[in-house]
Design an enzyme around this catalytic site. Structure first.
Site: not given
Ligand code: XLS
Ligand code: NI
Ligand code: NI
Length: 434
Positions: A99, A102, A305
């Site tokens: 991103h 990042d 997650d």
């Molecule tokens: C978040 C997402 C993110 C995407 C990219 O849950 O997985 O990391 O892969 O923005």
């Molecule tokens: Ni994710």
């Protein structure tokens, strides 16, 4: 030059008799499976955000990691890039993903963000030219900064919509500049916290408009990569609009984009949506929108997650089976959208996590390929639908009316006998290959 990973040698394939922890036991990049090198099948990518930017926090505590490059200057961002390319050299994986947030420190405004992105992507570009992995995909972080707290494209404030769109343009430019093979949109906060303040119809229209602008820009720039949407059902918002693959497909159809945009499917997101990873991949293949995967693993007890590194061969095998059955990756790949546990403090933990995950994926892919080449599962699937191969039943599938069906059932006195679905037999076949 950073010394963060000093003392850790490049990881090589040594087979199952390897005597060191940091060896590939199953991932031999050059091994040919179904006519293709493993590296070209799996197309591994390291994710910049979890591996280099994530501080190791959880909802009850902050930073546990002390990376020497943490901080918000361009100088430190370059040190972070140095460390990233050092890890890439150790792992030897062919791709990475990022991103904007990042790789560059947050600026005071749009102009500063863009200038910093330009500077750091120049720096990364030079490192790529010197050797090292390619860019699987780039993306924009449209969810961390407080301006995005009520969404980006779906924000009630048109200024946020414009800021987000302008930011995506700069991130597409950066992706193109670095030779990226895809561009991803994960709808970070495109969803709602409460229906009480939300206009669903309006927000759907905004999201559709936004994605159309992205596709128009792609064509204007002659970008040959794939635009990918990453579904997720909730977190951070209570309800996310890109809930799952089927929901995204409906959205794409509604906005005329089903031939333009594909999906990037993440294991953990599939689980959050109440599906399995292989279900989501199979749905995308059936709808013709399969693109890429974010490989990770959710903890089945915590219900959020957790983004763990994959560690279950039987699980990833079923995912790769669906991918291989559909012809494998085109522009997509296996991005490790996975983070260490917050107690894994050492540089070597980052290496071990990726090495283990790459081996698990290699085992899964090889098992899936063997199962596919064996053909028993597909033969059983074929046989299950064999009744549909006659001309009469083809007519039934394409042009029959209810009345014709009634006539036919009466005339031939059709009285169907149920047949076994053979689930246990099929599960036994699968388990022979794990
Ligand atoms: C978040 C997402 C993110 C995407 C990219 O849950 O997985 O990391 O892969 O923005
Ligand atoms: Ni994710
Ligand atoms: Ni992801």
């Amino acid at each position: 030059m950073t010394s963060y990973f000093d003392g850790i040698a490049p990881v090589t394939f040594q087979g199952t008799s390897a005597s060191t922890d940091l060896a590939y036991r199953h991932y031999d990049a050059d091994e040919v499976v179904m006519g293709k090198r493993l590296e070209d099948h799996l197309r591994f990518a390291v994710a910049w955000w979890h591996s280099f930017a994530w501080p190791g926090g959880d909802p009850f505590g902050g930073q546990t990691f002390e990376r020497p490059w943490f901080g918000d200057t361009v100088e430190l961002a370059k040190q972070k890039a140095d460390a990233a390319f050092d890890l890439f050299a150790i792992l030897g994986q062919p791709y990475f993903c990022f991103h904007d947030a990042d790789i560059r420190p947050e600026g005071a405004d749009f102009a500063e963000n863009t200038a910093r992105l330009d500077e750091i992507t120049d720096y990364i570009g030079e490192k790529m030219e010197a050797g090292g992995p390619k860019l699987l995909w780039g993306t924009a972080n449209l969810f961390s900064h407080r301006r995005y707290m009520s969404g980006a494209a779906t924000n009630p404030d048109p200024d946020v919509f414009a800021f987000a769109a302008a930011t995506v343009k700069t991130c597409m430019d950066a992706t193109i500049k670095l030779g990226g093979e895809n561009y991803v949109l994960w709808g970070g906060r495109e969803g709602y916290e409460t229906l009480l303040n939300t206009d669903l119809k309006r927000e759907d229209a905004q999201l559709g408009r936004f994605l159309n602008m992205v596709v128009d820009y792609k064509h204007k720039m002659g970008f040959k990569g794939t635009i990918l949407i990453e579904p997720k059902p909730q977190e951070p918002t209570k309800h996310q609009y890109d809930y799952d693959v089927a929901t995204v497909y409906g959205f794409l159809r509604r906005h005329g984009l089903e031939d333009e945009v594909k999906v990037n499917i993440e294991q953990g997101h599939a689980i959050l949506a109440g599906h399995s990873f292989e279900h989501e991949i199979a749905v995308a293949q059936a709808l013709g929108i399969f693109g890429s995967i974010d490989m990770n693993r959710n903890d089945y007890q915590s219900g959020w997650d957790t983004d763990q590194f994959p560690n279950s061969v039987p699980e990833v095998m079923l995912a790769y089976y669906e991918i291989l059955k559909g012809g494998g990756f085109a522009s997509g790949g296996t991005n490790f959208d996975a983070k260490l546990r917050r107690q894994s403090l050492d540089p070597v933990d980052l290496v071990a996590a990726h090495v283990g995950a790459m081996d698990v994926c290699a085992r899964g892919l090889k098992a899936a390929a063997a199962l596919l080449e064996d053909g028993s599962l597909e033969a059983a699937r074929e046989a299950r639908y064999a009744g549909w191969n006659t001309p009469a039943s083809q007519g039934l599938a394409t042009q029959a009316t209810l009345e014709q069906c009634e006539d036919c059932v009466r005339a031939d006195n059709i009285n169907p006998e149920p047949r076994s679905g053979q689930q246990e037999r099929l599960e036994n076949i699968v388990n022979r290959f794990v």
